[in-house]
Design a protein around this motif. Structure first.
Motif, PDB file in Angstrom:
ATOM      1  N   GLU A 222     -18.013  -1.164  -9.095  1.00  0.00           N
ATOM      2  CA  GLU A 222     -17.878  -1.976  -7.884  1.00  0.00           C
ATOM      3  C   GLU A 222     -16.436  -2.447  -7.706  1.00  0.00           C
ATOM      4  N   ALA A 223     -15.793  -2.812  -8.786  1.00  0.00           N
ATOM      5  CA  ALA A 223     -14.389  -3.238  -8.702  1.00  0.00           C
ATOM      6  C   ALA A 223     -13.504  -2.083  -8.248  1.00  0.00           C
ATOM      7  N   LYS A 224     -13.789  -0.892  -8.739  1.00  0.00           N
ATOM      8  CA  LYS A 224     -13.012   0.278  -8.334  1.00  0.00           C
ATOM      9  C   LYS A 224     -13.222   0.580  -6.849  1.00  0.00           C
ATOM     10  N   ALA A 225     -14.458   0.481  -6.386  1.00  0.00           N
ATOM     11  CA  ALA A 225     -14.748   0.719  -4.973  1.00  0.00           C
ATOM     12  C   ALA A 225     -14.072  -0.331  -4.096  1.00  0.00           C
ATOM     13  N   ASP A 226     -14.118  -1.586  -4.524  1.00  0.00           N
ATOM     14  CA  ASP A 226     -13.443  -2.642  -3.761  1.00  0.00           C
ATOM     15  C   ASP A 226     -11.939  -2.408  -3.712  1.00  0.00           C
ATOM     16  N   GLU A 227     -11.376  -1.964  -4.812  1.00  0.00           N
ATOM     17  CA  GLU A 227      -9.943  -1.679  -4.846  1.00  0.00           C
ATOM     18  C   GLU A 227      -9.593  -0.550  -3.874  1.00  0.00           C
ATOM     19  N   GLN A 228     -10.409   0.498  -3.835  1.00  0.00           N
ATOM     20  CA  GLN A 228     -10.170   1.599  -2.913  1.00  0.00           C
ATOM     21  C   GLN A 228     -10.279   1.130  -1.463  1.00  0.00           C
ATOM     22  N   ILE A 229     -11.247   0.276  -1.179  1.00  0.00           N
ATOM     23  CA  ILE A 229     -11.401  -0.249   0.179  1.00  0.00           C
ATOM     24  C   ILE A 229     -10.185  -1.084   0.562  1.00  0.00           C
ATOM     25  N   ASN A 230      -9.719  -1.920  -0.360  1.00  0.00           N
ATOM     26  CA  ASN A 230      -8.549  -2.760  -0.082  1.00  0.00           C
ATOM     27  C   ASN A 230      -7.297  -1.913   0.119  1.00  0.00           C
ATOM     28  N   ILE A 231      -7.133  -0.869  -0.677  1.00  0.00           N
ATOM     29  CA  ILE A 231      -5.972   0.018  -0.523  1.00  0.00           C
ATOM     30  C   ILE A 231      -6.024   0.710   0.831  1.00  0.00           C
ATOM     31  N   THR A 232      -7.189   1.197   1.218  1.00  0.00           N
ATOM     32  CA  THR A 232      -7.347   1.877   2.496  1.00  0.00           C
ATOM     33  C   THR A 232      -7.075   0.915   3.650  1.00  0.00           C
ATOM     34  N   ALA A 233      -7.613  -0.290   3.563  1.00  0.00           N
ATOM     35  CA  ALA A 233      -7.407  -1.272   4.633  1.00  0.00           C
ATOM     36  C   ALA A 233      -5.937  -1.665   4.711  1.00  0.00           C
ATOM     37  N   HIS A 234      -5.291  -1.837   3.584  1.00  0.00           N
ATOM     38  CA  HIS A 234      -3.870  -2.199   3.573  1.00  0.00           C
ATOM     39  C   HIS A 234      -3.023  -1.060   4.132  1.00  0.00           C
ATOM     40  N   HIS A 235      -3.398   0.163   3.800  1.00  0.00           N
ATOM     41  CA  HIS A 235      -2.660   1.327   4.289  1.00  0.00           C
ATOM     42  C   HIS A 235      -2.783   1.443   5.807  1.00  0.00           C
ATOM     43  N   GLU A 236      -3.978   1.209   6.337  1.00  0.00           N
ATOM     44  CA  GLU A 236      -4.187   1.291   7.789  1.00  0.00           C
ATOM     45  C   GLU A 236      -3.488   0.161   8.520  1.00  0.00           C
ATOM     46  N   ASP A 237      -3.362  -1.010   7.899  1.00  0.00           N
ATOM     47  CA  ASP A 237      -2.670  -2.136   8.538  1.00  0.00           C
ATOM     48  C   ASP A 237      -1.173  -1.886   8.643  1.00  0.00           C
ATOM     49  N   ASN A 238      -0.617  -1.115   7.726  1.00  0.00           N
ATOM     50  CA  ASN A 238       0.825  -0.880   7.706  1.00  0.00           C
ATOM     51  C   ASN A 238       1.257   0.289   8.599  1.00  0.00           C
ATOM     52  N   LYS A 239       0.326   1.007   9.179  1.00  0.00           N
ATOM     53  CA  LYS A 239       0.692   2.113  10.071  1.00  0.00           C
ATOM     54  C   LYS A 239       1.288   1.545  11.348  1.00  0.00           C
ATOM     55  N   SER A 240       2.385   2.127  11.754  1.00  0.00           N
ATOM     56  CA  SER A 240       2.980   1.665  13.018  1.00  0.00           C
ATOM     57  C   SER A 240       2.328   2.433  14.163  1.00  0.00           C
ATOM     58  N   PRO A 241       1.954   1.736  15.200  1.00  0.00           N
ATOM     59  CA  PRO A 241       1.328   2.436  16.335  1.00  0.00           C
ATOM     60  C   PRO A 241       2.345   3.308  17.051  1.00  0.00           C
ATOM     61  N   LYS A 242       1.881   4.458  17.491  1.00  0.00           N
ATOM     62  CA  LYS A 242       2.770   5.378  18.218  1.00  0.00           C
ATOM     63  C   LYS A 242       2.868   4.913  19.662  1.00  0.00           C
ATOM     64  N   ALA A 243       4.067   4.994  20.175  1.00  0.00           N
ATOM     65  CA  ALA A 243       4.289   4.600  21.569  1.00  0.00           C
ATOM     66  C   ALA A 243       3.819   5.707  22.493  1.00  0.00           C
ATOM     67  N   ASP A 244       3.071   5.348  23.491  1.00  0.00           N
ATOM     68  CA  ASP A 244       2.618   6.326  24.478  1.00  0.00           C
ATOM     69  C   ASP A 244       3.694   6.456  25.561  1.00  0.00           C
TER      70      ASP A 244
END
Length: 58
Positions: free
Chosen positions: A35-57
């Motif tokens: 469970e700790a490993k799964a939570d860590e993976q979820i946190n890494i994924t969420a942190h990675h998605e938060d740091n993506k810069s949105p592309k300008a249209d």
């Protein structure tokens, strides 16, 4: 010898109880680690998605 005959069932039940408790403890430890490993993976994924810069249209 009669003492052994009277104590043997108690000893056997105590050993069975010890093995069962040990097995439950090991399963719980493994489940918590998974469970700790799964939570860590979820946190890494969420942190990675938060740091993506949105592309300008354009």
């Amino acid at each position: 010898m009669p003492y052994i005959e009277e104590l043997l069932p108690t000893i056997v039940v105590a050993l069975v109880f010890w093995f069962v408790i040990r097995a439950v403890s090991n399963v719980d430890r493994s489940e918590r680690a998974a469970e700790a490993k799964a939570d860590e993976q979820i946190n890494i994924t969420a942190h990675h998605e938060d740091n993506k810069s949105p592309k300008a249209d354009n």
